[in-house]
Scaffold this active site. Structure first.
Site, PDB file in Angstrom:
ATOM      1  N   ASP A  10       0.875  -1.180   0.000  1.00  0.00           N
ATOM      2  CA  ASP A  10       0.000   0.000   0.000  1.00  0.00           C
ATOM      3  C   ASP A  10       0.911   1.228   0.000  1.00  0.00           C
ATOM      4  O   ASP A  10       2.131   1.116   0.185  1.00  0.00           O
ATOM      5  CB  ASP A  10      -0.887  -0.009   1.256  1.00  0.00           C
ATOM      6  CG  ASP A  10      -1.774   1.231   1.336  1.00  0.00           C
ATOM      7  OD1 ASP A  10      -2.403   1.588   0.324  1.00  0.00           O
ATOM      8  OD2 ASP A  10      -1.834   1.864   2.409  1.00  0.00           O
ATOM      9  N   SER A  11       0.293   2.400  -0.133  1.00  0.00           N
ATOM     10  CA  SER A  11       1.068   3.642  -0.060  1.00  0.00           C
ATOM     11  C   SER A  11       1.566   3.902   1.366  1.00  0.00           C
ATOM     12  O   SER A  11       2.454   4.724   1.552  1.00  0.00           O
ATOM     13  CB  SER A  11       0.195   4.808  -0.516  1.00  0.00           C
ATOM     14  OG  SER A  11      -0.929   4.917   0.326  1.00  0.00           O
ATOM     15  N   CYS A  73      -4.393  -1.528  -1.932  1.00  0.00           N
ATOM     16  CA  CYS A  73      -4.551  -0.091  -2.151  1.00  0.00           C
ATOM     17  C   CYS A  73      -5.560   0.075  -3.287  1.00  0.00           C
ATOM     18  O   CYS A  73      -5.348  -0.449  -4.387  1.00  0.00           O
ATOM     19  CB  CYS A  73      -3.200   0.489  -2.551  1.00  0.00           C
ATOM     20  SG  CYS A  73      -3.277   2.219  -3.018  1.00  0.00           S
ATOM     21  N   GLU A 152      -3.161   8.308   8.737  1.00  0.00           N
ATOM     22  CA  GLU A 152      -1.703   8.205   8.919  1.00  0.00           C
ATOM     23  C   GLU A 152      -1.286   8.870  10.235  1.00  0.00           C
ATOM     24  O   GLU A 152      -0.326   8.457  10.877  1.00  0.00           O
ATOM     25  CB  GLU A 152      -0.966   8.875   7.743  1.00  0.00           C
ATOM     26  CG  GLU A 152      -1.111   8.149   6.401  1.00  0.00           C
ATOM     27  CD  GLU A 152      -0.124   6.998   6.207  1.00  0.00           C
ATOM     28  OE1 GLU A 152       0.967   7.045   6.800  1.00  0.00           O
ATOM     29  OE2 GLU A 152      -0.450   6.051   5.473  1.00  0.00           O
ATOM     30  N   CYS A 184     -11.004   2.878   0.106  1.00  0.00           N
ATOM     31  CA  CYS A 184      -9.604   3.218   0.375  1.00  0.00           C
ATOM     32  C   CYS A 184      -9.232   2.436   1.621  1.00  0.00           C
ATOM     33  O   CYS A 184      -9.986   2.436   2.607  1.00  0.00           O
ATOM     34  CB  CYS A 184      -9.450   4.718   0.628  1.00  0.00           C
ATOM     35  SG  CYS A 184      -7.793   5.156   1.234  1.00  0.00           S
ATOM     36  N   HIS A 186      -7.152   2.905   3.844  1.00  0.00           N
ATOM     37  CA  HIS A 186      -6.921   3.698   5.061  1.00  0.00           C
ATOM     38  C   HIS A 186      -8.220   3.919   5.846  1.00  0.00           C
ATOM     39  O   HIS A 186      -8.195   4.113   7.056  1.00  0.00           O
ATOM     40  CB  HIS A 186      -6.363   5.084   4.717  1.00  0.00           C
ATOM     41  CG  HIS A 186      -4.893   5.119   4.425  1.00  0.00           C
ATOM     42  ND1 HIS A 186      -4.341   4.590   3.286  1.00  0.00           N
ATOM     43  CD2 HIS A 186      -3.862   5.651   5.146  1.00  0.00           C
ATOM     44  CE1 HIS A 186      -3.025   4.792   3.306  1.00  0.00           C
ATOM     45  NE2 HIS A 186      -2.709   5.434   4.419  1.00  0.00           N
TER      46      HIS A 186
HETATM   47  N1  DGL Z   1      -4.738   3.296   0.945  1.00  0.00           N
HETATM   48  C1  DGL Z   1      -4.775   3.713  -0.386  1.00  0.00           C
HETATM   49  C2  DGL Z   1      -6.054   3.356  -1.112  1.00  0.00           C
HETATM   50  O1  DGL Z   1      -6.652   2.368  -0.777  1.00  0.00           O
HETATM   51  C3  DGL Z   1      -4.138   4.986  -0.826  1.00  0.00           C
HETATM   52  C4  DGL Z   1      -4.295   6.220  -0.026  1.00  0.00           C
HETATM   53  C5  DGL Z   1      -3.361   7.282  -0.563  1.00  0.00           C
HETATM   54  O2  DGL Z   1      -2.166   7.037  -0.557  1.00  0.00           O
HETATM   55  O3  DGL Z   1      -3.849   8.337  -1.013  1.00  0.00           O
HETATM   56  O4  DGL Z   1      -6.455   4.011  -2.034  1.00  0.00           O
END
Ligand code: DGL
Length: 267
Positions: A10-11, A73, A152, A184, A186
């Protein structure tokens, strides 16, 4: 049987919400996780940049001899998964198709909200796949980019998170949706706050469980499950060391893991 590890990326910390489900569903598997903490967020970046970053990460994970890769992600899954599949000869499991499956299993009134990063919403991928499966479902999409830095930062449920959720979600509430997809990885970290804001009449859907099931099915079908003869290991890599990663890892996976830093630009 195949005892090589599963790669997950993931990012940043978002993919940990998917890693958690994978560990629960496939407890014998070894995991190698990469979080691109130096380059997060991906959601505000172009498709070309997201594809370039994800190819570097896949090249890195291949050096760890992974047998399959979970693209944990939504931004990468909706923008770059086809390019990854064309470039690398390894099974990839993204989060968008499992997310669509969860939506189809959940909605009753066929009015569905999708929230995600700008790049995920811009790709239109969720809407397209949902309509391919059922053209009578109405999809209402909304980018919620600030949820990523909140997650984050570990600000899951404070005043700032609640105010942000209200500003983003008010218009979806007025659309009469009965299902809200967290598009997402996150966002599940803010699930409580999002749930309180959207109200209990709306079911919140997180693709993580269906993603873990999709992986299980692929491994079973190809006789690639770990035989469980050794205690599994979970190893974490990041592109920048922050104490946040360790803290969120502990909160999400209930165990302390110290990530190793690698120079992802080399790959
Ligand atoms: N967690 C990621 C997603 O599912 C990316 C969030 C990001 O880096 O902007 O899209």
């Amino acid at each position: 049987m195949d005892n090589r590890p599963i790669g997950i990326f993931d990012s940043g910390v978002g993919g940990l919400t998917v890693a958690k489900e994978i560990i629960k569903t496939l407890p014998n598997e070894n995991i190698v996780y990469f979080g691109d903490t130096a380059r997060v967020p991906y959601g505000a970046k172009s498709k070309d940049v997201v594809t370039k970053y994800s190819k570097q990460i896949v090249r890195f994970l291949l050096t760890k001899n992974v047998k399959a890769i979970i693209v944990a992600c939504n931004t990468v899954s909706s923008n770059s998964l086809d390019a990854l599949r064309r470039t690398f000869d390894i099974p990839f499991i993204g989060v968008v198709e499992p997310g669509v499956k969860s939506v189809l299993e959940t909605t009753k009134n066929k009015r569905v909200g999708i929230i995600g990063t700008e790049a995920t919403i811009r790709s239109g991928m969720y809407g397209r796949l949902i309509h391919d499966a059922d053209s009578t479902i109405e999809v209402f999409s909304k980018p919620c980019p600030l949820f990523v830095p909140l997650a984050e930062e570990g600000w899951y449920d404070n005043d700032v998170a609640r105010m942000t959720a209200e500003l983003y979600l008010d218009e979806l509430i007025s659309c009469g949706i009965d299902t809200l997809l967290l598009g997402c990885t996150h966002y599940p970290l803010l699930k409580h706050c999002i749930g309180e804001t959207i109200g209990e009449a709306v079911k919140i859907v997180d693709p993580a469980k269906n993603t873990a099931d999709a992986l299980r099915i692929i491994l079973e079908k190809n006789n690639m499950l770990n035989d469980g003869s050794e205690k599994p290991t979970n190893i974490f890599y990041v592109s920048d060391i922050t104490d946040k990663f360790e803290k969120i890892c502990l909160k999400t996976l209930k165990k302390t893991y110290t990530p190793a830093k690698i120079d992802i630009e080399k790959y």
